[in-house]
Write an enzyme that holds these catalytic residues in place. Structure first.
Site, short mmCIF file in Angstrom:
data_model
loop_
_atom_site.label_atom_id
_atom_site.label_comp_id
_atom_site.label_asym_id
_atom_site.label_seq_id
_atom_site.Cartn_x
_atom_site.Cartn_y
_atom_site.Cartn_z
N SER A 152 1.41 3.16 3.91
CA SER A 152 1.50 2.40 2.65
C SER A 152 2.11 3.28 1.58
CB SER A 152 0.09 1.98 2.19
OG SER A 152 0.13 1.46 0.88
N TYR A 191 -8.60 4.16 0.97
CA TYR A 191 -7.35 3.61 1.48
C TYR A 191 -6.26 4.67 1.55
CZ TYR A 191 -3.61 0.18 2.06
OH TYR A 191 -2.55 -0.55 2.54
N1 LIG Z 1 0.25 -6.29 1.44
C1 LIG Z 1 0.46 -5.12 0.86
O1 LIG Z 1 0.68 -5.03 -0.37
C2 LIG Z 1 0.48 -3.86 1.68
C3 LIG Z 1 1.08 -2.71 1.12
C4 LIG Z 1 1.12 -1.55 1.87
C5 LIG Z 1 0.60 -1.51 3.14
N2 LIG Z 1 0.01 -2.63 3.65
C6 LIG Z 1 -0.53 -2.53 5.01
O2 LIG Z 1 0.10 -3.49 5.82
C7 LIG Z 1 -0.75 -3.84 6.90
C8 LIG Z 1 -0.82 -5.34 7.00
O3 LIG Z 1 -1.37 -5.85 5.81
P1 LIG Z 1 -1.04 -7.29 5.24
O4 LIG Z 1 -0.56 -7.13 3.87
O5 LIG Z 1 -0.22 -8.03 6.20
O6 LIG Z 1 -2.53 -7.88 5.14
P2 LIG Z 1 -3.23 -9.11 5.83
O7 LIG Z 1 -2.44 -10.34 5.61
O8 LIG Z 1 -4.63 -9.05 5.34
O9 LIG Z 1 -3.20 -8.75 7.39
C9 LIG Z 1 -3.99 -7.73 7.92
C10 LIG Z 1 -3.95 -7.85 9.43
O10 LIG Z 1 -4.73 -6.78 9.99
C11 LIG Z 1 -5.65 -7.36 10.90
N3 LIG Z 1 -6.86 -6.55 11.00
C12 LIG Z 1 -7.64 -6.07 10.01
N4 LIG Z 1 -8.70 -5.43 10.52
C13 LIG Z 1 -8.58 -5.53 11.87
C14 LIG Z 1 -9.38 -5.09 12.96
N5 LIG Z 1 -10.52 -4.40 12.77
N6 LIG Z 1 -8.97 -5.36 14.22
C15 LIG Z 1 -7.82 -6.05 14.44
N7 LIG Z 1 -7.03 -6.49 13.45
C16 LIG Z 1 -7.42 -6.24 12.19
C17 LIG Z 1 -5.92 -8.74 10.37
O11 LIG Z 1 -6.36 -9.60 11.41
P3 LIG Z 1 -7.84 -10.17 11.55
O12 LIG Z 1 -8.42 -10.29 10.18
O13 LIG Z 1 -7.62 -11.47 12.25
O14 LIG Z 1 -8.57 -9.18 12.40
C18 LIG Z 1 -4.54 -9.16 9.90
O15 LIG Z 1 -3.78 -9.65 10.98
C19 LIG Z 1 -2.09 -3.16 6.61
O16 LIG Z 1 -2.18 -1.98 7.38
C20 LIG Z 1 -2.01 -2.83 5.14
O17 LIG Z 1 -2.79 -1.71 4.81
C21 LIG Z 1 -0.04 -3.81 2.96
#
Ligand SMILES: NC(=O)c1ccc[n+]([C@@H]2O[C@H](COP(=O)([O-])OP(=O)(O)OC[C@H]3O[C@@H](n4cnc5c(N)ncnc54)[C@H](OP(=O)(O)O)[C@@H]3O)[C@@H](O)[C@H]2O)c1
Length: 311
Positions: free
Chosen positions: A188, A201
């Site tokens: 991130s 985080y």
């Molecule tokens: N959105 C942002 O602004 C942002 C910025 C920087 C980095 N990121 C990173 O990008 C990645 C994806 O985030 P996103 O924004 O797409 O968020 P999101 O829409 O909340 O998706 C998160 C995904 O991770 C899965 N997940 C969470 N805990 C899990 C577990 N214990 N086992 C298996 N799957 C799990 C969730 O699936 P289930 O809930 O179905 O398990 C979901 O598919 C994350 O690593 C996040 O830290 C996001």
């Protein structure tokens, strides 16, 4: 509600609508952005770059992982993805198949070693190995250090850091056997740019960078490239609190971008991050390994200087 710590002119207010994960500091902006076209791009078939390739994604039930699963499938890959929410997983699988792609959802929790191993084994056995792995599952936590419980700290590390380690642990043997592979792990922009509420985080996302660097050194001569992707604030359920109507969210993003992302002044769309993943996984970057690639609209580039009124 979290306090917005940014220093830009406060006419739009310093209180963030966002609690929890959004307050970690992955702020962006949106308006003025080609959001619709960017969003459509992820599911549009552009080419057959990944025709027949086996692609594994953790956290494919939502957000970035979901958009990336759709984009890989649209580019011809066979995609195995996991997440805990089976209903959502089956829905994403169905959407991809209805669009003519190939995908398999496997319910798995990345915190649990046996589940990760069994997920990886199932994808490899169904699609004949693993050409590309996108270790993306993650959660946030937006609390000040003294407010964060030990259990919350542990959960963030178990999901974001241990979960990536476990995925790499079980993916690599398949890639070593094949003599090739590409691994991309989601870190991130918050790994480079902490916020007061990003203790757990930021620590976990820096751990992801550490895993990536060690793995890149370990397997570079054996045909496996490993890189970290550092998204900036992206419009997913990770940052959008549930229950906010679309127009209120759009208005919020319009205000949020210029206040928080000094480069492009908008949040990313998930499909824009997906396109970066496909690029990194493609043959276009054969010499790139061990790198941290920021796709963050300029948010880690720095801040514009805001001058106080001169005396
Ligand atoms: N959105 C942002 O602004 C942002 C910025 C920087 C980095 N990121 C990173 O990008 C990645 C994806 O985030 P996103 O924004 O797409 O968020 P999101 O829409 O909340 O998706 C998160 C995904 O991770 C899965 N997940 C969470 N805990 C899990 C577990 N214990 N086992 C298996 N799957 C799990 C969730 O699936 P289930 O809930 O179905 O398990 C979901 O598919 C994350 O690593 C996040 O830290 C996001």
């Amino acid at each position: 509600m979290e306090t917005n710590t940014n220093t830009k002119a406060g006419s739009l207010g310093r209180r963030s609508l966002l609690g929890g994960a959004a307050a970690l500091g992955m702020a962006g902006s949106v308006l003025g952005a080609p959001a619709a076209s960017a969003g459509q791009a992820g599911s549009r078939t552009r080419d057959g770059r990944f025709q027949g390739k086996s692609v594994l994604i953790t956290g494919g039930t939502s957000g970035i992982g979901r958009a990336t699963a759709q984009a890989f499938a649209a580019a011809g890959a066979r995609v195995g993805f996991c997440g805990r929410r089976a209903e959502l997983g089956r829905q994403v699988e169905r959407e991809i198949r209805d669009a003519g792609g190939e995908a398999t959802y496997v319910q798995a929790d990345v915190r649990v070693a046996d589940q990760v191993r069994s997920f990886v084994d199932r994808v490899a056995s169904r699609y004949g190995g693993i050409d590309v792995a996108f270790n993306n599952a993650g959660i946030g936590n937006g609390k000040l250090p003294h407010e964060l419980s030990v259990e919350e700290w542990d959960d963030v590390q178990a999901t974001n850091a241990r979960g990536v380690f476990l995925a790499v642990r079980y993916e690599v043997p398949y890639m070593l056997e094949a003599g090739h592979g590409v691994i991309i792990c989601t870190s991130s922009s918050a790994a480079e740019q902490a916020r007061p509420t990003s203790t757990a985080y930021t620590a976990s996302k820096r751990a992801v960078q550490g895993i990536v660097k060690a793995a890149a050194l370990a397997y570079g001569t054996r045909g496996i490239r490993v890189n970290a992707l550092l998204p900036g604030t992206t419009d997913t359920p990770f940052v959008r609190p549930p229950g906010i109507p679309d127009d209120a969210w759009t208005a919020y993003k319009k205000a949020f971008g210029p206040l928080n992302i000094d480069g492009l002044e908008r949040m990313a769309e998930p499909a824009e991050i997906a396109r970066a993943v496909l690029g990194l996984a493609s043959d276009d970057f054969p010499y790139m390994t061990g790198s941290s690639v920021a796709v963050d609209g300029g948010s880690t580039a720095g801040r514009r200087m805001i001058q106080p009124s001169r005396p």
